[in-house]
Design an enzyme around this catalytic site. Structure first.
Site, short mmCIF file in Angstrom:
data_model
loop_
_atom_site.label_atom_id
_atom_site.label_comp_id
_atom_site.label_asym_id
_atom_site.label_seq_id
_atom_site.Cartn_x
_atom_site.Cartn_y
_atom_site.Cartn_z
N SER A 44 0.93 -1.42 0.13
CA SER A 44 -0.05 -0.01 0.04
C SER A 44 0.94 1.16 -0.10
CB SER A 44 -0.78 -0.02 1.25
OG SER A 44 -0.20 -0.11 2.51
N HIS A 45 2.18 1.22 0.42
CA HIS A 45 3.13 2.32 0.38
C HIS A 45 4.30 1.95 -0.56
CE1 HIS A 45 0.99 3.16 4.06
NE2 HIS A 45 1.10 4.37 3.79
N SER A 119 3.62 8.90 2.12
CA SER A 119 4.34 7.60 2.59
C SER A 119 4.22 7.31 4.01
CB SER A 119 5.98 8.09 2.32
OG SER A 119 6.27 9.23 3.26
N ASP A 185 -4.74 0.65 1.77
CA ASP A 185 -5.16 -0.74 1.72
C ASP A 185 -6.53 -0.88 1.19
OD1 ASP A 185 -3.15 -2.53 2.92
OD2 ASP A 185 -3.06 -0.88 4.57
N ARG A 307 8.00 -7.19 8.38
CA ARG A 307 8.64 -6.23 7.30
C ARG A 307 10.23 -6.66 7.36
NH1 ARG A 307 10.29 -1.75 7.60
NH2 ARG A 307 10.10 -1.15 9.77
#
Length: 334
Positions: A44-45, A119, A185, A307
């Protein structure tokens, strides 16, 4: 799905932004952020955000060649006027001064003004932890989110991010919207024609909805009801009026229906453990590690671990993006 190496993803983003007319400095700063998002499994980013960068420029809502101005506001405050450009380049300009002030004073703040922002904040927070600093950041966005008990948008997604450096280990970082989910999202669900979970938002009549389209035309909801709502209000205040910049409602009014990226400010606070603790720094940072060990020792996961795992995979295998997104991105080069 289309698989890209990270170098290919970087090249694709740079090519599109240069072709659209962005300066090299703006293109490089934005690309570093979107590639980091894609690399770390935050679609989504990631590259999807390049579409919004170009459409914001076409709508006249971002300055393609903006050069940030760094202002030494006070002994522990640095201000950067982004001059209508993206927040990434403004942050890069202010980071060295913020780090220097934080290490000199123990605590310092960076206020970014007049920036276009799309962002994730963890990208910036991670750069501060690399300086050995503890950091906190937040910003408003567009008024997309209803307050607890209300039905009309007034808050932005209003993310809050925090980082803690760890010797020899990945930093402890969390970054979450005060809305139930990030706006991006919901947009990805809309693009894919997928329903969204209950609790993410309401339609224009204030009724709960699982339609991404209906929620985007209605209102998103805060996480945790009144708790998320209070945090969202705090972000509006300290990253809006406190630094002389726009609230989410004012950002949306400035947008004037163009559906561009939000235009507002950002507040980043950095703290230096060495200044707070002196000779006892190592002792107390070791106590922090005991806390992390206690969390992981019972099978719980630290924020950002997903992540970091995605980053390791992407560095080895590259990333995958939907064919439809790849086609939309390539079309921007025509």
């Amino acid at each position: 799905m289309i698989r890209l190496t990270l170098d290919e993803a970087r090249s694709l983003s740079l090519s599109i932004l240069r072709h659209a007319g962005f300066s090299e400095a703006q293109a490089q700063a934005v690309t570093a952020t979107v590639v980091a998002g894609e690399r770390d499994g935050c679609a989504s980013h990631g590259l999807y955000r390049v579409l919004g960068c170009v459409s914001s420029l076409q709508a006249g809502k971002v300055v393609a060649d903006a050069e940030p101005e760094v202002i030494d506001q006070a002994p522990a405050i640095v201000r950067v006027d982004a001059r209508g450009g993206f927040s990434q380049l403004a942050f890069q300009a202010g980071l060295p001064v913020l780090a220097e002030k934080a290490k000199g004073n123990g605590i310092a703040a960076l206020a970014i003004n007049r920036c276009v922002h799309f962002s994730a904040l963890w990208v910036e927070i991670e750069q501060l932890t690399e300086h050995g600093l503890v950091a906190l950041a937040c910003n408003p966005s567009h008024a997309w989110v209803a307050p607890a008990g209300g039905s009309k948008p007034i808050f932005g997604t209003n993310p809050i991010a925090f980082g803690w450096p760890r010797a020899g280990k990945q930093p402890f970082i969390f970054d979450f919207a005060t809305s139930a989910i990030a706006r991006g999202d919901i947009e990805l669900h809309r693009r894919a024609g997928k329903a969204i979970p209950e609790g993410w938002g309401i339609d224009a009549n204030g009724r709960p909805s699982t339609s991404a389209e209906a929620v985007m035309n209605g209102a998103m909801l805060t996480f945790g009801g009144h708790k998320g709502s209070a945090l969202a209000a705090m972000v509006e205040l300290i990253a809006g009026p406190l630094i002389g910049d726009l609230t989410s409602a004012e950002s949306l009014a400035y947008d004037a229906g163009s559906k561009s990226s939000p235009y507002h400010g950002e507040l980043i606070i950095a703290l230096d453990p060495q200044r707070f603790l002196g000779d006892a720094t190592d002792e107390h940072l070791a106590r922090a590690e005991a806390l992390f060990d206690g969390i992981e020792g019972q099978g719980a996961r630290l924020p950002s671990q997903r992540r970091y795992d995605a980053r390791e995979r992407s560095l080895a295998d590259g990333v995958q993006i939907p064919q439809a997104l790849y086609d939309d991105l390539k079309a921007l080069l025509n």
